[in-house]
Structures are given as structure tokens and as C-alpha cells.
Motif scaffolding. Structure first.
Motif, PDB file in Angstrom:
ATOM      1  N   MET A 163      13.667  40.869  -4.776  1.00 28.07           N
ATOM      2  CA  MET A 163      14.239  42.203  -4.711  1.00 28.07           C
ATOM      3  C   MET A 163      14.048  42.906  -3.372  1.00 28.07           C
ATOM      4  SD  MET A 163      13.300  43.527  -8.568  1.00 28.07           S
ATOM      5  CE  MET A 163      14.361  44.972  -8.469  1.00 28.07           C
ATOM      6  N   LEU A 164      12.921  42.718  -2.728  1.00 21.94           N
ATOM      7  CA  LEU A 164      12.662  43.442  -1.476  1.00 21.94           C
ATOM      8  C   LEU A 164      13.734  43.205  -0.406  1.00 21.94           C
ATOM      9  CD1 LEU A 164       8.807  43.351  -0.865  1.00 21.94           C
ATOM     10  CD2 LEU A 164      10.266  45.359  -1.170  1.00 21.94           C
ATOM     11  N   PRO A 165      14.214  41.956  -0.204  1.00 25.54           N
ATOM     12  CA  PRO A 165      15.228  41.767   0.840  1.00 25.54           C
ATOM     13  C   PRO A 165      16.509  42.552   0.608  1.00 25.54           C
ATOM     14  CG  PRO A 165      14.206  39.664   0.278  1.00 25.54           C
ATOM     15  CD  PRO A 165      13.732  40.658  -0.740  1.00 25.54           C
ATOM     16  N   ALA A 166      16.751  42.987  -0.617  1.00 25.12           N
ATOM     17  CA  ALA A 166      17.951  43.776  -0.891  1.00 25.12           C
ATOM     18  C   ALA A 166      17.923  45.110  -0.156  1.00 25.12           C
ATOM     19  CB  ALA A 166      18.088  44.018  -2.397  1.00 25.12           C
TER      20      ALA A 166
ATOM     21  N   ALA B 192      28.017  40.508 -13.206  1.00 26.03           N
ATOM     22  CA  ALA B 192      29.372  40.942 -12.862  1.00 26.03           C
ATOM     23  C   ALA B 192      29.542  41.121 -11.358  1.00 26.03           C
ATOM     24  CB  ALA B 192      29.704  42.245 -13.588  1.00 26.03           C
ATOM     25  N   ALA B 193      28.485  41.556 -10.676  1.00 26.20           N
ATOM     26  CA  ALA B 193      28.572  41.785  -9.224  1.00 26.20           C
ATOM     27  C   ALA B 193      28.380  40.509  -8.414  1.00 26.20           C
ATOM     28  CB  ALA B 193      27.527  42.822  -8.794  1.00 26.20           C
ATOM     29  N   TYR B 194      28.016  39.401  -9.067  1.00 28.90           N
ATOM     30  CA  TYR B 194      27.794  38.149  -8.342  1.00 28.90           C
ATOM     31  C   TYR B 194      29.125  37.578  -7.853  1.00 28.90           C
ATOM     32  CZ  TYR B 194      23.080  37.799 -10.451  1.00 28.90           C
ATOM     33  OH  TYR B 194      21.786  38.012 -10.846  1.00 28.90           O
TER      34      TYR B 194
ATOM     35  N   ASP C 175      19.749  37.232  -9.524  1.00 25.80           N
ATOM     36  CA  ASP C 175      20.054  37.052  -8.102  1.00 25.80           C
ATOM     37  C   ASP C 175      20.694  38.273  -7.453  1.00 25.80           C
ATOM     38  OD1 ASP C 175      19.184  34.524  -8.671  1.00 25.80           O
ATOM     39  OD2 ASP C 175      21.174  33.596  -8.636  1.00 25.80           O
ATOM     40  N   LEU C 176      20.716  39.400  -8.118  1.00 23.29           N
ATOM     41  CA  LEU C 176      21.385  40.563  -7.546  1.00 23.29           C
ATOM     42  C   LEU C 176      20.773  40.953  -6.199  1.00 23.29           C
ATOM     43  CD1 LEU C 176      23.685  42.547  -8.260  1.00 23.29           C
ATOM     44  CD2 LEU C 176      21.920  44.132  -9.045  1.00 23.29           C
ATOM     45  N   GLY C 177      19.449  40.834  -6.077  1.00 24.37           N
ATOM     46  CA  GLY C 177      18.793  41.156  -4.817  1.00 24.37           C
ATOM     47  C   GLY C 177      19.240  40.255  -3.683  1.00 24.37           C
ATOM     48  N   MET C 178      19.477  38.989  -3.978  1.00 27.78           N
ATOM     49  CA  MET C 178      19.969  38.064  -2.964  1.00 27.78           C
ATOM     50  C   MET C 178      21.321  38.526  -2.424  1.00 27.78           C
ATOM     51  SD  MET C 178      20.349  35.349  -1.080  1.00 27.78           S
ATOM     52  CE  MET C 178      19.316  33.931  -1.438  1.00 27.78           C
TER      53      MET C 178
END
Length: 536
Positions: free
Chosen positions: A450-453, A166-168, A52-55
């Protein structure tokens, strides 16, 4: 086997091992704990992209572009979103102030999440026992004590899971929840005044807003701490707790980015959580050793807060499985954490003397967590040995996490020999051509996530959404465009339906052919992917 229970108000004193040997063992334990810590710091630097990083990067981008009205993070729709939390607002403001990209500020988010989690474990464990070995043991148990099958999920802090998440917001929320439990234990034991209890209410509201599922875990933990306090809180303390809870509710109701109460009973989240109930034994069999430790604590004190949290979490998790509410499985940390921490505390109690005479908070008010009566003196070496074996097994299962700290070539070699979760490929090649705010038609699994990131929207969202009322229509339009039986007119209609200006699809796959008069070739990516521009 069990010895007599410790009389209330009496501090247990055991014969200490030689100081030099004890210090050497403690230093060795710290060095062992340092290994996964360094690996996680390397993951903060590299920030492996999966899940979910891209979200979360998309959320930062939307808030930076329009802080008061960011709209949906993935699709071009003016709707609220539960992803817009106070923490993401802070990250967006930081990105706007520094000009950093969303993925760049997520490195800082990862570091903050790990610091909050590590210090949270320390703070809570220190309220349970004064054994100095308990904190590093607790970190090792939380990182490695799962099962023989690799498992990673947001909010579940295994080594592999933390390296990827970790970044979530869930990582920060879990760390804050552990601090909340520690502070609540102190507040009850020391009978804090009203102002501090109101502060605890604000902290609970913050956890709930940062990550709603972890917020539910935090709330169960607070209930367990309150019911497990010895003696039970006085009437005045309960009134202060109630005031803190009311303030938390008021903050949730006032949060401007989405109506918090709309999340209760929300549909559409069950399917993606079904896998939480599959293969439970191989994924969590090592946790059974922690359940043994919980049983020892229960024999000494049936109202032990770890025991209560485990029971409450198990009831909610089981109810979700029995009723088909698979999203209730996100309460899983409330089942795992108490077992993992209980084992750490019990094993530390058999391995060496306390760092201080009094032990954890409230030790003199009830049966001691450090007392040997629960497992017996003869069981001490056996428990320590079993814990070490379980941790070694868990470390072997998650050995693939080493790849997140290595260069790409070495990482591929590691992943070829041990189970691991490979990071996803970059979509920067496509994002460089698509302006922020324009819509892309794609059904590619990774592209949707990923694209929306990078700033673009997609026609259909990658994830179910409570507030997106036309979600099913968007998915239907995407299916229509890529349906093998669709004709050209139907595909052009699908592109117009949500204003798609770009198409990302595989060469030779379903969709309009690249040489169609309505399209223009824009870029080619790995794996046969093509980016096509829709002519105006």
C-alpha cells in the motif's frame, strides 16, 4: 429426449408465451440484474482497497512523476515494468492534467472497467443468440456461477472479485476481450475489409498490453471464434486475419515501456499462483451446470466457439497443473466464461421467445443456438429451475459483497455473519510523513502493498518481478534487518544498502529499537505500527 437437429438455413420458430407474461418475466429479470449492478457502482464510489490496488496506484504515481522513464513502480530502481500499459499511461496523463491523486483516478478506471465489461458481455452474447433474456442471464451467471467457497482473483469476474478489482487493468482488458470476440464474429460473418481486420489486430495488442494474462484469454477466444465460424473463413479472410496478427505483433514489439517477449518463460511467478489449483471443486462446482449446457451445444455443433474456447482453456489450465507452471492457471476465465455464457444462452432459450427472428450472428449458416434439440423440450423447465437454484446459491456465497456498499459499521456487521473479504486499513497516516520518492524499510505485508500507492518506495518489492535483477538481494537485506539474531551494525548496514530513510515496524517487534540513536519517532499507526525516520 433430444429432438431432430434443425436443417441448415431454417429458422426455428417456437410457440410464444403470452406477450404480457413474457414482458413481465423479462422486466423481473432486469430488476434482479440491477441489484448487483448497483452494488458494483457503489464499490466504484467507495473503491474498497485490497489486493493489488496499491500496485496500480503506484504505477499511476510513477508515470505522472516521470512519464518517459518511470522506473520500477515499487522500489527505487531504473528497470522496465509490464505494469506500464497504454491504459495506465492514459490514467497518469489524466492525473497530471487534473492534479488528482492516483487513488482518485482509479475511481474512473473502475467505472470504465465495469462499463467495458458489461457492454462486452452484451455484445458477445448478442452474437450467440437473439434471446433478449440471454444478456441479463449471462451477467448473472458470470457474477454468481462459481462454487460454494468464496473465490476472488484479478481477471475472474465474480461479484466479489469485480467489486475489489474493478479498477484493475484486468477488468478493462476482459471487457475489451469480449468486445474483440464479438467484433471478430461479425468480421468473419460479414467479411470485413482489410482495414477493419487491422483494427482488430490493434485491439488484440491493446488487450495484451493492458493485462497480459487476460490477453492470453483473448487470443484463445479469437482462435475459437475463427475455428467455430460457419462456414469456415475463406482464404481471403484468413489473409486479413494474418495481417491483423502481424500488426498486433508489431505493436507489442514497439511498446517502449518493456520488452513484451521477455515475459515468455519468465520465472518467479509460479508460487503466487499455486492457490489457483487448490480446492477446485468447492470453488467452481456450480460451473458444472454450464458444462452440461456446453455439452448440449456440442451435440448440435462440435465446432461451437464456446465449446472450443472451453476445451482450449481447459487444456492450458490442466497443462499448468501437471507441469507445475501454476501461472498458466490465469487462463481460468477461458474455462469459466464459456460455461457461464453457454448456460445463460441455453436457459434463455427455454425461458421465452427471441427478441428477433434471426437470432445471433451466423444463425442461418449452421445449427441454431436457440434450437431445442440439444436439451429437449421436457428438459427446459428443469434447466431453468437448476439455473435459478445455482444462481441463488452463488449469490448466497457472495453475499458478503454487500458490505462494499455499506458504511463501515454496517459493513462490519455483514462481514461478521457471512464470508467476505475485508478491505485493508489505510496507510495515509504514514504516507503523510514520508515524501514521495523516499525509501521505507518494512516487512509488513500490507505496508509493502500500500505505501507505494502514495509515492514512497520500499526496499523489497511486494510482488515477484521479471525485470528486477536484484529482487532476491532486496528481500535478503530486508530479512537481515528484521532477523532476531541481527546486531545493530548489521541492521544499520541493511538500512544503508538501499538508502532507506524510513522504517515501518511494530512496536516491540524485531528491528532497531525506537529509541536507537540512529532513529527518530515520526508517527504511530493502528495495530502497534510505528513509523521511524532514519537520521541523516
Amino acid at each position: 429426449m433430444g429432438g431432430p437437429a434443425e436443417p441448415r438455413g431454417v429458422t426455428v420458430r417456437t410457440e410464444a408465451a403470452p406477450a404480457a407474461a413474457t414482458d413481465a418475466s423479462y422486466r423481473a429479470l432486469l430488476l434482479v440484474t440491477l441489484v448487483p449492478a448497483v452494488l458494483l457502482l457503489a464499490a466504484v464510489v467507495r473503491l474498497p482497497w485490497a489486493g493489488d490496488l496499491g500496485m496500480h496506484a503506484a504505477v499511476v504515481e510513477r508515470l505522472r512523476a516521470d512519464l518517459p522513464h518511470p522506473g520500477h513502480p515499487l522500489v527505487d530502481a531504473d528497470v522496465p515494468s509490464p505494469y506500464y500499459s497504454p491504459w495506465m499511461v492514459v490514467l497518469a496523463l489524466l492525473a497530471a492534467a487534473t492534479g488528482a491523486s492516483a487513488p482518485a483516478v482509479l475511481h474512473l478506471a473502475a467505472l470504465a472497467g465495469l462499463v467495458a465489461f458489461g457492454t462486452g458481455v452484451r455484445a458477445f452474447v448478442r452474437t450467440l443468440t437473439g434471446r433478449r433474456a440471454a444478456v441479463p442471464l449471462a451477467l448473472l451467471c458470470v457474477l454468481f456461477l462459481y462454487g460454494t467457497r468464496l473465490f476472488a482473483w484479478s481477471g475472474v469476474p465474480g461479484l466479489t472479485s469485480l467489486a475489489l478489482t474493478a479498477a484493475y487493468p484486468s477488468t478493462l482488458a476482459l471487457g475489451l476481450a469480449l468486445h474483440l470476440w464479438a467484433l471478430t464474429r461479425r468480421a468473419v460473418a460479414e467479411r470485413w475489409r482489410m482495414a477493419r481486420f487491422l483494427g482488430l489486430g490493434l485491439l488484440l495488442a491493446l488487450v495484451l498490453l493492458v493485462h497480459q494474462f487476460t490477453g492470453a484469454v483473448a487470443a484463445l477466444g479469437v482462435v475459437s471464434v475463427l475455428l467455430g465460424a460457419r462456414p469456415l473463413p475463406t482464404r481471403a479472410v484468413w489473409l486479413r486475419v494474418g495481417a491483423g496478427a502481424l500488426l498486433a505483433g508489431a505493436v507489442l514489439a514497439a511498446w517502449p515501456y518493456y520488452p513484451f517477449t521477455a515475459l515468455f518463460g519468465a520465472d518467479g511467478l509460479e508460487a503466487i499462483h499455486r492457490s489457483l489449483y487448490r480446492h477446485l471443486l468447492p470453488k467452481f462446482c456450480l460451473v458444472s451446470l454450464g458444462v452440461v449446457a456446453l455439452c448440449a451445444r456440442w451435440r448440435r455443433d462440435p465446432r461451437d466457439p464456446l465449446v472450443l474456447l472451453f476445451l482450449l482453456g481447459t487444456v492450458v489450465f490442466a497443462a499448468g497443473g501437471l507441469t507445475g507452471h501454476w501461472s498458466w492457471g490465469r487462463i481460468l476465465p477461458a474455462v469459466l466464461l464459456p460455461a457461464q455464457l453457454a448456460l445463460a444462452v441455453e436457459a434463455a432459450g427455454r425461458a421465452g421467445p427471441s427478441a428477433d427472428a434471426a437470432g445471433g450472428i451466423g444463425r442461418r449458416a449452421g445449427p441454431s443456438a436457440d434450437a431445442p434439440g440439444g436439451t429437449g423440450r421436457r428438459a427446459g423447465p428443469l434447466l431453468v429451475g437448476a439455473t435459478a437454484a445455482a444462481l441463488l446459491t452463488g449469490a448466497y456465497v457472495q453475499a458478503g459483497a454487500v458490505s462494499y456498499a455499506l458504511p463501515a459499521r454496517a459493513a462490519r456487521i455483514v462481514r461478521a455473519h457471512v464470508p467476505s473479504i475485508a478491505p485493508w486499513p489505510s496507510f495515509a497516516w504514514a504516507a503523510r510523513r514520508v515524501p514521495a520518492g523516499e525509501t521505507v524499510m518494512t516487512d509488513d505485508y500490507l505496508a509493502l502493498r500500500m505505501l507505494p500507492a502514495y509515492g514512497p518506495y520500499t526496499v523489497a518489492p511486494a510482488y515477484p518481478d521479471v525485470f528486477l535483477t536484484d529482487e532476491q538481494e532486496r528481500r535478503a537485506v530486508t530479512r537481515r534487518y528484521y532477523a532476531p539474531s541481527a546486531d545493530r551494525a548489521q541492521r544499520l548496514s541493511a538500512l544503508r544498502a538501499y538508502g532507506a530513510r524510513w522504517v515501518l515496524q511494530r512496536d516491540g517487534g524485531p528491528g532497531l529499537p525506537p529509541d536507537d540513536p540512529a532513529l527518530r519517532r515520526a508517527a504511530r499507526g493502528p495495530g502497534g505500527l510505528m513509523l521511524l525516520e532514519v537520521k541523516r
